[in-house]
Design an enzyme around this catalytic site. Structure first.
Site, PDB file in Angstrom:
ATOM      1  N   ARG A  57      -3.359 -37.288   7.237  1.00  0.00           N
ATOM      2  CA  ARG A  57      -2.387 -37.544   8.297  1.00  0.00           C
ATOM      3  C   ARG A  57      -2.214 -39.054   8.438  1.00  0.00           C
ATOM      4  O   ARG A  57      -2.842 -39.813   7.713  1.00  0.00           O
ATOM      5  CB  ARG A  57      -2.743 -36.863   9.637  1.00  0.00           C
ATOM      6  N   GLY A  58      -1.328 -39.459   9.355  1.00  0.00           N
ATOM      7  CA  GLY A  58      -0.999 -40.880   9.461  1.00  0.00           C
ATOM      8  C   GLY A  58       0.242 -41.148   8.612  1.00  0.00           C
ATOM      9  O   GLY A  58       0.306 -40.755   7.440  1.00  0.00           O
ATOM     10  N   ALA A  59       1.215 -41.825   9.216  1.00  0.00           N
ATOM     11  CA  ALA A  59       2.531 -41.933   8.584  1.00  0.00           C
ATOM     12  C   ALA A  59       2.501 -42.452   7.135  1.00  0.00           C
ATOM     13  O   ALA A  59       3.077 -41.808   6.239  1.00  0.00           O
ATOM     14  CB  ALA A  59       3.425 -42.805   9.467  1.00  0.00           C
ATOM     15  N   ARG A  94       6.219 -32.192   8.227  1.00  0.00           N
ATOM     16  CA  ARG A  94       6.010 -32.844   9.530  1.00  0.00           C
ATOM     17  C   ARG A  94       7.282 -33.620   9.877  1.00  0.00           C
ATOM     18  O   ARG A  94       7.779 -34.387   9.053  1.00  0.00           O
ATOM     19  CB  ARG A  94       4.776 -33.766   9.501  1.00  0.00           C
ATOM     20  N   GLN A 207      -8.063 -38.030  17.056  1.00  0.00           N
ATOM     21  CA  GLN A 207      -8.068 -38.967  15.915  1.00  0.00           C
ATOM     22  C   GLN A 207      -8.837 -40.247  16.246  1.00  0.00           C
ATOM     23  O   GLN A 207      -9.387 -40.892  15.356  1.00  0.00           O
ATOM     24  CB  GLN A 207      -6.632 -39.332  15.515  1.00  0.00           C
ATOM     25  N   ASP A 248       4.735 -44.038  13.981  1.00  0.00           N
ATOM     26  CA  ASP A 248       5.274 -43.077  13.013  1.00  0.00           C
ATOM     27  C   ASP A 248       6.740 -43.313  12.722  1.00  0.00           C
ATOM     28  O   ASP A 248       7.269 -42.811  11.730  1.00  0.00           O
ATOM     29  CB  ASP A 248       5.058 -41.655  13.519  1.00  0.00           C
ATOM     30  N   ASN A 258       4.986 -43.033  18.583  1.00  0.00           N
ATOM     31  CA  ASN A 258       3.591 -42.965  18.105  1.00  0.00           C
ATOM     32  C   ASN A 258       2.907 -41.790  18.794  1.00  0.00           C
ATOM     33  O   ASN A 258       3.507 -41.093  19.630  1.00  0.00           O
ATOM     34  CB  ASN A 258       2.858 -44.287  18.386  1.00  0.00           C
ATOM     35  N   LYS A 259       1.671 -41.585  18.449  1.00  0.00           N
ATOM     36  CA  LYS A 259       0.882 -40.460  18.952  1.00  0.00           C
ATOM     37  C   LYS A 259       1.002 -40.331  20.466  1.00  0.00           C
ATOM     38  O   LYS A 259       0.989 -41.327  21.191  1.00  0.00           O
ATOM     39  CB  LYS A 259      -0.584 -40.672  18.535  1.00  0.00           C
TER      40      LYS A 259
HETATM   41  O1  MRU Z   1      -0.481 -36.816  13.946  1.00  0.00           O
HETATM   42  P1  MRU Z   1      -1.067 -37.951  13.144  1.00  0.00           P
HETATM   43  O2  MRU Z   1      -2.551 -38.017  13.183  1.00  0.00           O
HETATM   44  O3  MRU Z   1      -0.492 -38.001  11.736  1.00  0.00           O
HETATM   45  O4  MRU Z   1      -0.505 -39.232  13.911  1.00  0.00           O
HETATM   46  C1  MRU Z   1      -0.843 -40.500  13.459  1.00  0.00           C
HETATM   47  C2  MRU Z   1      -0.428 -41.567  14.350  1.00  0.00           C
HETATM   48  O5  MRU Z   1       0.197 -41.389  15.362  1.00  0.00           O
HETATM   49  C3  MRU Z   1      -0.723 -42.932  13.873  1.00  0.00           C
HETATM   50  O6  MRU Z   1      -1.097 -43.764  14.902  1.00  0.00           O
HETATM   51  C4  MRU Z   1       0.548 -43.404  13.172  1.00  0.00           C
HETATM   52  O7  MRU Z   1       0.878 -42.519  12.117  1.00  0.00           O
HETATM   53  C5  MRU Z   1       0.420 -44.713  12.617  1.00  0.00           C
HETATM   54  S1  MRU Z   1      -0.565 -44.626  11.214  1.00  0.00           S
HETATM   55  C6  MRU Z   1      -0.781 -46.082  10.475  1.00  0.00           C
END
Ligand code: MRU
Length: 366
Positions: A57-59, A94, A207, A248, A258-259
């Protein structure tokens, strides 16, 4: 970065690959922090499941995995129809992180110019380049973010620690290496700055508590895990010198998606004059979208809210339900922080204002 002292990326070509074509290996992030487990992705479908079910996960890492997902499809069937199908399957995994579409568009554009018999090699090569580019980009974000941390640290009294709050995981686990929001933190720590990180646990998937805390531990960076509602209190009491988060998707007006929970931290930061920075690689900028309010917000299974996973005293990892039978749960994955709450965007090309002029000053070709 290092895992138990060994340099490690989050995604790589399996060692038994032949002529640059083979299975892909990733860290299974569902198992952290209790176990470090890697998993093989052998097909397009496995890559799609890994993204959708958040093994990775993570963009930026979602983008890199999608690029390899196309490569996995091309080694089986390099036809136009197979390319179009792989693109569609991966795109729907996603909805919020724009790096996914960015990587898929890149692969599709690259492969359209290549005859089918050479597409597998070209796809693997481009996916590997995307990974290497991500590492270089994140390292640059780290350098520019380090300058910001140094400026803030310089205002502290001698011997005082600089306290940095972060949300979710925007560390190396969310990218191929280095991370976005955590890259400046690693560089500051390595440069000998006296820093301490407040780590939001980041419910419901935790996370922060699971991944960011694990990463910071591996690197030896001083940190404290806090529940998601603590940040405002800490800021009111002068115990946060800056916030830095990942994102994201950033729209051209500088809005930041973002999250879930990031927006509330930004509001508290504004109210308490705490600088609020967002770190992002350029593939996270959605040049086609003018406002964050248009970003699709992922809604996930309510079971992620009602059930928590943890380790018992005897070392077993178990799921426990924390809500009454029959109480429904809503699970919004992301929120949008309006540009007016953002002090600056930290990119691989430098730091800019969170607005169109700022973004275009660093990326004029857009
Ligand atoms: O749902 P996730 O765990 O994929 O969400 C990730 C985030 O929100 C991160 O903070 C974001 O992708 C930035 S990652 C460098």
């Amino acid at each position: 970065m290092r895992v138990n002292g060994k340099p490690t990326r989050t995604i790589w070509l399996a060692a038994d690959a032949k002529d640059g074509i083979g299975d892909i290996e990733v860290i299974d992030q569902r198992k952290l922090p209790h176990a470090f487990v890697t998993v093989r992705l052998k097909s397009l479908d496995e890559a799609a499941v890994a993204i959708r079910e958040m093994w990775i996960r993570g963009a930026p890492l979602i983008g890199a995995t999608a690029a390899y997902g196309i490569a996995l499809a091309m080694r089986v069937d390099p036809s136009d129809a197979s390319l179009a199908k792989a693109y569609d399957i991966l795109l729907e995994t996603r909805p919020t992180a724009i790096n996914l579409r960015w990587a898929l568009d890149d692969l599709r554009n690259t492969l359209k110019q290549v005859p089918p018999e050479r597409r597998a090699v070209a796809a693997y090569r481009r996916a590997a380049e995307i990974c290497d580019e991500d590492v270089a980009i994140c390292s640059s974000i780290g350098d520019h973010g380090l300058s910001v941390i140094k400026q803030i640290a310089a205002k502290k009294a001698k011997g005082e620690t600089t306290n940095i709050l972060t949300h979710c995981n925007a560390g190396w686990l969310a990218t191929v290496d280095w991370g976005t929001a955590l890259a400046p933190i690693y560089k500051a720590f390595d440069a000998g700055l006296d820093i301490h990180v407040w780590v939001d646990e980041t419910r419901p998937r935790n996370q922060g508590a699971s991944l960011t805390a694990w990463e910071l531990n591996q690197h030896g960076v001083p940190h404290t895990v806090i529940v998601d509602n603590v940040g405002g209190h800490l800021m009111q009491h002068g115990r946060v010198d800056m916030c830095i988060v990942g994102t994201d998707r950033v729209t051209t007006n500088g809005d930041v998606c973002n999250k879930i929970g990031t927006y509330l931290k930004a509001l508290a930061a504004k109210d308490n004059n705490v600088p609020f920075y967002v770190a992002l690689p350029s593939p996270t900028i959605d040049w086609t979208m003018k406002s964050g309010m248009d970003i699709p917000i992922e809604e996930r299974d309510g079971a992620e809210v009602t059930v928590m996973t943890g380790r018992t005293k005897d070392g077993q990892v178990v799921d426990v339900t924390i809500t009454p039978e029959g109480s429904p749960a809503a699970n919004f994955g992301f929120d949008v922080t309006p540009a007016r709450l953002v002090t600056g965007l930290v990119t691989e090309r430098g730091v800019c204002a969170a607005d169109e002029a700022g973004l275009k000053s660093l990326f004029p070709s857009h």
